[in-house]
Design a protein around this motif. Structure first.
Motif, short mmCIF file in Angstrom:
data_model
loop_
_atom_site.label_atom_id
_atom_site.label_comp_id
_atom_site.label_asym_id
_atom_site.label_seq_id
_atom_site.Cartn_x
_atom_site.Cartn_y
_atom_site.Cartn_z
N ALA A 164 0.88 -1.18 0.00
CA ALA A 164 0.00 0.00 0.00
C ALA A 164 0.92 1.23 0.00
CB ALA A 164 -0.88 0.02 1.24
N TYR A 165 0.54 2.30 -0.59
CA TYR A 165 -0.70 2.68 -1.20
C TYR A 165 -0.73 2.41 -2.71
CZ TYR A 165 -1.81 5.42 3.03
OH TYR A 165 -2.09 5.82 4.30
N ASP A 175 -3.67 9.78 -5.31
CA ASP A 175 -3.70 9.01 -4.05
C ASP A 175 -4.50 9.74 -2.98
OD1 ASP A 175 -1.76 6.52 -4.04
OD2 ASP A 175 -0.84 8.04 -5.29
N GLN A 176 -4.12 10.99 -2.73
CA GLN A 176 -4.77 11.72 -1.66
C GLN A 176 -4.86 13.20 -2.01
OE1 GLN A 176 -2.87 11.05 2.16
NE2 GLN A 176 -2.66 8.84 1.82
N ASP A 206 -6.68 6.21 -1.84
CA ASP A 206 -6.26 5.70 -0.54
C ASP A 206 -7.38 5.68 0.49
OD1 ASP A 206 -3.81 5.45 -1.69
OD2 ASP A 206 -2.92 7.19 -0.72
#
Length: 552
Positions: A164-165, A175-176, A206
């Motif tokens: 991960a991620y 992702d974020q 994520d």
């Protein structure tokens, strides 16, 4: 005619250019003839140039924001305008950047005794970092190239899992994207009660690691969406300075207490995460108290409805947690011991009884190492054999299924209690499902603390496959770097190698979690005409991954 005009010009020119005849200062004459007419016109009555009025720079919001970034990249980032008390306790063991924080991580609380000197470009543009209420965040974009090649977000195939991620192989992804609303209580002072809060909103791939059952969890547990939204943190926190060296009480949803890595992207050493981190508890909704007894001892205790579970779900159980941290070597060493989930330990959504030990050690001003080990388990876990039987067995007390949404989607893995090639008469209905892991980081800062070398090595034994879907012993090794532009842009390339030693002749990589076991059981139950598990996945993987984080 041309000769007459030329002769006339030669006669008049000396009169125009002679300073003694027109009584102008030489400097004024030179200015008038050497500059554009628009500039030359700006003269006083005596012929001297006028002083142009000062022009204020554009002071709009986006210009202020741009200047904040330029100053940060030049090494002159903004400082807080809020008066600060001196730090209490031991000195900082680390430099940040390049490391995520200057203190060893401790979950469930702010670091008691440390003033809030954090500044952000967005707040510089809003109010020149003059307030204690802050809005800030970051955007993280990641990419990877992997020898795994079967990812399919729509079908929930995470071929890089259990890494991960970067679970989707050979992709570029958001992702974020995270926005914080925050006030940190002033724990450096010892005079009066203070309070703080945090609301953290996350969108990206994520979300599947932060999701808590019962809090917008249908995005993952029913739809299995590639992208999702999660209010990953929302809490109030009070600071009581008269209790020992200070006590904080946090109420709400917060990141679980133990772990080197249990934070959002900027708070981790590397883009990818250890397998240990991937399969343990992420957040809790509850109450947690932290008491700093002295510079050596800090104790914590709290209650929650369990790991990654909201109190209004049927999986909620009254759960305690207790941690104690011992710090020595003038802050250079810390040992954190945690029992993170104190309840009956019986099967429910992420109801992990988990024991953690984490040691942080500063080797030198530029080198340090972090080591974490845990042992966790669930009791009375349903045997995946019955669920994976292709409809041959009904969900009953004798042949129980793991938790599902009712639409065939697992909420929570069961366990591979026995060799799935054995006959049904040799299969138990439920079993005890434990796992253990150990992860080590070695970190080195260089380039005047604007870069770091990151080395991670780990071993994980998912004995019954309850956390990853496949009973396997995993080893994972990673080397990477962090490069910073000021304190607002982070670039983290890395190379990792994973080897899975799975049981029963199946594979554990490059597949949807549990797929090999499910197919093996299908062959056992339905004969050689069923799907053959051989070749479904891989035992080894090499992945190059990187992300870039833009802080605001």
């Amino acid at each position: 005619m041309n000769r007459i005009i030329s002769k006339l010009c030669r006669s008049v020119a000396p009169l125009l250019l002679a300073p003694s005849l027109i009584a102008l200062p030489a400097s004024a004459t030179r200015f008038a003839f050497d500059t554009p007419a628009s500039t030359a016109a700006a003269l006083n009555a005596d012929g001297t140039p006028t002083t142009a009025p000062a022009v204020d720079p554009d002071n709009g919001f986006f210009h202020r924001l741009g200047r904040a970034y330029l100053a940060d990249w030049a090494g002159h980032g903004p400082t807080t305008a809020v008066p600060q008390k001196d730090r209490r306790g031991t000195p900082t063991p680390l430099s940040s950047p390049p490391f995520p924080a200057s203190d060893w991580p401790i979950g469930g609380t702010v670091t008691i005794g440390v003033p809030d000197g954090q500044t952000y470009p967005l707040m510089q543009a809003i109010n020149q970092n003059r307030g204690v209420n802050k809005i800030y965040g970051f955007i993280e974009i990641g990419a990877n190239g992997s020898t795994n090649n079967k990812s399919n977000a729509a079908k929930g195939i995470l071929s890089n899992f259990p890494s991960a991620y970067d679970v989707y192989s050979n992709t570029v992804q958001l992702d974020q994207a995270v926005l914080y609303f925050e006030k940190i209580e002033n724990t450096a002072q010892v005079d009066h009660f203070d309070w703080g809060y945090r609301l953290t909103l996350l969108y990206g791939t994520d979300y599947r690691f932060t999701t808590s059952h019962g809090i917008l969890s249908q995005q993952l547990l029913i739809k299995n969406s590639q992208y999702g939204f999660d209010p990953v943190m929302f809490y109030l926190e009070g600071y009581f300075p008269k209790v020992a060296k200070g006590m904080t009480v946090r109420v709400g949803r917060y990141v679980s207490l133990p772990d080197i890595e249990a934070q959002l992207a900027p708070n981790n050493y590397s883009y990818s995460h250890s397998i240990l981190y991937t399969v343990d508890c992420y957040t809790q909704v509850g109450v947690n108290a932290t008491v700093k007894i002295n510079d050596h001892w800090t104790v914590q205790g709290g209650i929650s409805p369990g790991c990654d579970t909201a109190p209004w779900t049927t999986d909620a159980k009254l759960t305690g947690n207790a941690c104690i941290t011992y710090t020595w070597s003038n802050g250079g060493d810390a040992l954190n011991t945690c029992d993170n989930s104190i309840n009956d330990g019986k099967y429910a959504y992420n109801n992990l009884t988990a024991f953690y030990e984490t040691w942080y050690h500063r080797i030198s001003p530029t080198w340090h190492t972090d080591t974490e080990g845990w042992y966790q388990y669930m009791k009375d876990v349903p045997n995946m054999y019955w669920y994976d039987s292709g409809g041959l067995y009904a969900n009953s007390a004798a042949t129980p299924f793991p938790e599902t949404t009712g639409g065939g989607v697992n909420l929570n893995f069961g366990a591979v209690c026995q060799d799935p090639r054995l006959l049904a008469t040799k299969q138990s209905s439920r079993c005890f499902a434990p796992e253990w892991a150990i992860t080590n980081y070695v970190e080195h800062s260089f380039w005047k603390n604007q870069a770091s070398l990151n080395i991670r090595n780990e071993l994980v034994d998912d004995i019954k496959g309850q956390r990853t879907g496949t009973p396997a012993y995993y080893e994972e090794h990673m080397v990477g770097f962090n490069f910073w532009a000021g304190s607002t842009i982070t670039f983290r390339p890395e190379l990792s190698y994973t080897h899975a030693y799975a049981k029963y002749g199946v594979t554990a990589l490059n597949i949807s979690p549990g797929a090999s076991i499910a197919n093996l059981e299908s062959v056992t139950l339905h004969g050689p005409g069923a799907v053959i598990p051989t070749g479904l996945g891989k035992t080894q993987a090499l992945t190059f991954a990187t992300d870039i984080i833009f802080h605001f």
